[in-house]
Design a protein around this motif. Structure first.
Motif, mmCIF file in Angstrom:
data_model
loop_
_atom_site.group_PDB
_atom_site.id
_atom_site.type_symbol
_atom_site.label_atom_id
_atom_site.label_comp_id
_atom_site.label_asym_id
_atom_site.label_seq_id
_atom_site.Cartn_x
_atom_site.Cartn_y
_atom_site.Cartn_z
ATOM 1 N N ALA A 29 0.830 -1.205 0.000
ATOM 2 C CA ALA A 29 0.000 0.000 0.000
ATOM 3 C C ALA A 29 0.866 1.257 0.000
ATOM 4 C CB ALA A 29 -0.932 -0.009 1.210
ATOM 5 N N ALA A 30 1.970 1.215 0.742
ATOM 6 C CA ALA A 30 2.890 2.362 0.763
ATOM 7 C C ALA A 30 3.477 2.602 -0.621
ATOM 8 C CB ALA A 30 3.994 2.120 1.782
ATOM 9 N N GLU A 31 3.836 1.536 -1.289
ATOM 10 C CA GLU A 31 4.375 1.666 -2.654
ATOM 11 C C GLU A 31 3.345 2.305 -3.570
ATOM 12 O OE1 GLU A 31 6.037 -1.220 -6.269
ATOM 13 O OE2 GLU A 31 5.570 -2.063 -4.304
ATOM 14 N N LEU A 32 2.101 1.868 -3.452
ATOM 15 C CA LEU A 32 1.036 2.430 -4.283
ATOM 16 C C LEU A 32 0.826 3.906 -3.972
ATOM 17 C CD1 LEU A 32 -1.520 -0.518 -4.029
ATOM 18 C CD2 LEU A 32 -0.263 0.170 -6.083
ATOM 19 N N ALA A 33 0.824 4.256 -2.686
ATOM 20 C CA ALA A 33 0.605 5.651 -2.298
ATOM 21 C C ALA A 33 1.729 6.547 -2.799
ATOM 22 C CB ALA A 33 0.477 5.756 -0.779
ATOM 23 N N LEU A 34 2.955 6.064 -2.677
ATOM 24 C CA LEU A 34 4.099 6.877 -3.089
ATOM 25 C C LEU A 34 4.157 7.053 -4.597
ATOM 26 C CD1 LEU A 34 6.737 5.402 -0.630
ATOM 27 C CD2 LEU A 34 5.852 7.747 -0.612
ATOM 28 N N ASN A 35 3.523 6.147 -5.324
ATOM 29 C CA ASN A 35 3.525 6.211 -6.787
ATOM 30 C C ASN A 35 2.186 6.680 -7.344
ATOM 31 O OD1 ASN A 35 6.233 5.260 -7.221
ATOM 32 N ND2 ASN A 35 5.522 3.208 -6.665
ATOM 33 N N ALA A 36 1.338 7.243 -6.478
ATOM 34 C CA ALA A 36 -0.018 7.607 -6.903
ATOM 35 C C ALA A 36 -0.030 8.740 -7.914
ATOM 36 C CB ALA A 36 -0.860 7.986 -5.684
ATOM 37 N N GLY A 37 1.007 9.569 -7.914
ATOM 38 C CA GLY A 37 1.020 10.711 -8.824
ATOM 39 C C GLY A 37 0.201 11.859 -8.272
ATOM 40 N N GLY A 38 0.355 13.002 -8.876
ATOM 41 C CA GLY A 38 -0.411 14.170 -8.441
ATOM 42 C C GLY A 38 0.301 15.025 -7.429
ATOM 43 N N GLY A 39 1.565 14.696 -7.127
ATOM 44 C CA GLY A 39 2.341 15.549 -6.225
ATOM 45 C C GLY A 39 2.265 15.113 -4.789
ATOM 46 N N ARG A 40 2.883 15.930 -3.920
ATOM 47 C CA ARG A 40 2.974 15.619 -2.500
ATOM 48 C C ARG A 40 1.587 15.482 -1.880
ATOM 49 N NH1 ARG A 40 2.889 18.442 2.296
ATOM 50 N NH2 ARG A 40 4.276 17.680 3.956
ATOM 51 N N GLY A 41 1.407 14.411 -1.121
ATOM 52 C CA GLY A 41 0.157 14.209 -0.415
ATOM 53 C C GLY A 41 -0.972 13.647 -1.251
ATOM 54 N N ALA A 42 -0.707 13.253 -2.489
ATOM 55 C CA ALA A 42 -1.784 12.742 -3.348
ATOM 56 C C ALA A 42 -2.188 11.327 -2.976
ATOM 57 C CB ALA A 42 -1.362 12.801 -4.808
ATOM 58 N N GLY A 43 -1.217 10.531 -2.493
ATOM 59 C CA GLY A 43 -1.493 9.152 -2.125
ATOM 60 C C GLY A 43 -1.611 8.999 -0.616
ATOM 61 N N TRP A 44 -2.690 8.396 -0.165
ATOM 62 C CA TRP A 44 -2.961 8.239 1.265
ATOM 63 C C TRP A 44 -3.110 6.763 1.625
ATOM 64 C CZ3 TRP A 44 -4.375 12.317 4.902
ATOM 65 C CH2 TRP A 44 -4.203 13.602 4.364
ATOM 66 N N ILE A 45 -2.844 6.460 2.901
ATOM 67 C CA ILE A 45 -3.033 5.112 3.440
ATOM 68 C C ILE A 45 -3.845 5.211 4.722
ATOM 69 C CG2 ILE A 45 -1.905 3.142 4.541
ATOM 70 C CD1 ILE A 45 0.421 3.446 2.753
ATOM 71 N N THR A 46 -4.803 4.313 4.890
ATOM 72 C CA THR A 46 -5.525 4.175 6.153
ATOM 73 C C THR A 46 -5.378 2.742 6.629
ATOM 74 O OG1 THR A 46 -7.138 5.902 5.627
ATOM 75 C CG2 THR A 46 -7.786 4.274 7.272
ATOM 76 N N LEU A 47 -4.893 2.565 7.868
ATOM 77 C CA LEU A 47 -4.675 1.238 8.439
ATOM 78 C C LEU A 47 -5.512 1.060 9.696
ATOM 79 C CD1 LEU A 47 -0.752 1.062 8.412
ATOM 80 C CD2 LEU A 47 -2.321 0.398 6.573
ATOM 81 N N ALA A 48 -6.054 -0.148 9.881
ATOM 82 C CA ALA A 48 -6.662 -0.535 11.155
ATOM 83 C C ALA A 48 -5.653 -1.417 11.879
ATOM 84 C CB ALA A 48 -7.960 -1.297 10.916
ATOM 85 N N THR A 49 -5.411 -1.122 13.168
ATOM 86 C CA THR A 49 -4.337 -1.806 13.883
ATOM 87 C C THR A 49 -4.619 -1.890 15.375
ATOM 88 O OG1 THR A 49 -1.966 -1.727 14.409
ATOM 89 C CG2 THR A 49 -3.086 0.378 14.107
ATOM 90 N N ASP A 50 -4.026 -2.892 16.014
ATOM 91 C CA ASP A 50 -4.016 -2.982 17.471
ATOM 92 C C ASP A 50 -2.656 -2.561 18.025
ATOM 93 O OD1 ASP A 50 -6.656 -3.915 17.756
ATOM 94 O OD2 ASP A 50 -6.034 -5.963 17.288
ATOM 95 N N ASP A 51 -1.749 -2.166 17.141
ATOM 96 C CA ASP A 51 -0.399 -1.769 17.547
ATOM 97 C C ASP A 51 -0.026 -0.492 16.805
ATOM 98 O OD1 ASP A 51 2.225 -1.517 18.328
ATOM 99 O OD2 ASP A 51 2.770 -3.604 17.925
ATOM 100 N N ARG A 52 -0.598 0.611 17.255
ATOM 101 C CA ARG A 52 -0.407 1.883 16.561
ATOM 102 C C ARG A 52 1.074 2.251 16.438
ATOM 103 N NH1 ARG A 52 -2.657 6.718 15.165
ATOM 104 N NH2 ARG A 52 -1.347 8.553 15.554
ATOM 105 N N GLU A 53 1.812 2.085 17.522
ATOM 106 C CA GLU A 53 3.213 2.493 17.522
ATOM 107 C C GLU A 53 4.006 1.759 16.441
ATOM 108 O OE1 GLU A 53 6.992 2.476 20.612
ATOM 109 O OE2 GLU A 53 4.960 2.623 21.414
#
Length: 204
Positions: A44-68
């Protein structure tokens, strides 16, 4: 559905792809089992970083029990983690109490396709509002907002109660939402339960 992001794909690797189409949020990638499948986070990080459209164009949302651990992983992958705390919450709609609004205010609800919009007004002006999108038996709450001058008067609770009542009438059984720190107390008071932390990051 609530925000007009009508295109959502499952790429068959456990990552939901949302074409948000906003200037600063072109694409979003959602991973719900980030703790068990850290390789999906990497993808998902790879996809977000390659999303195009400049800084902040690609986002990730994760559900987790270990935020840190997830924050550390995302930062190591080159993403900018949003520091605001969020939580994934749910409820069986039948368990949320029915509430009425203070008599000074008026509640109005309308349904546009499968999107419910409820507004609380005073002298014709909107002072609190919220949305709930119905997808099958799920009802997803979004943009629950109250004017600061009218908070602590039960308006948020009344708006949520109206949304839930209308959603249940359309066949929904389970409520889902992502809560900020500002909304957490409200939703807990209505019986919603936290099921995971949410971590949100964007391409740097």
């Amino acid at each position: 559905m609530s925000r007009g992001w009508t295109k959502v794909d499952d790429d068959n690797d456990g990552i939901l792809t949302v074409r948000a189409g906003e200037d600063n949020r072109a694409m979003e990638y959602v991973v719900l089992d980030a703790d068990d499948k850290p390789e999906r986070v990497e993808r998902a990080a790879e996809l977000a970083l390659n999303a195009g459209g400049g800084r902040g164009a690609g986002w990730i949302t994760l559900a987790t029990d270990d935020r840190e651990a997830r924050v550390e992983q995302l930062e190591d992958l080159g993403l900018e983690v949003q520091r605001e705390q969020d939580w994934l919450m749910t409820i069986q709609l039948s368990e949320q109490p029915a509430l009425t609004v203070n008599e000074r205010y008026t509640l109005h609800s309308e349904v546009e396709s499968d999107l419910i919009i409820t507004r609380a007004t005073l002298h014709g002006g909107v002072v609190s509002s919220g949305r709930m999108a119905v997808v099958g038996e799920d009802a997803v709450a979004d943009r629950i907002e109250t004017d600061p001058a009218h908070r602590r008067r039960g308006l948020g609770s009344a708006v949520m109660a109206s949304l839930v009542e209308t959603a249940a009438g359309q066949g929904a059984k389970r409520g889902i939402l992502i809560a900020s720190i500002d909304g957490l107390r409200l939703y807990r008071s209505l019986g919603w339960k936290v099921v995971a932390d949410i971590v949100i990051a964007r391409s740097a």
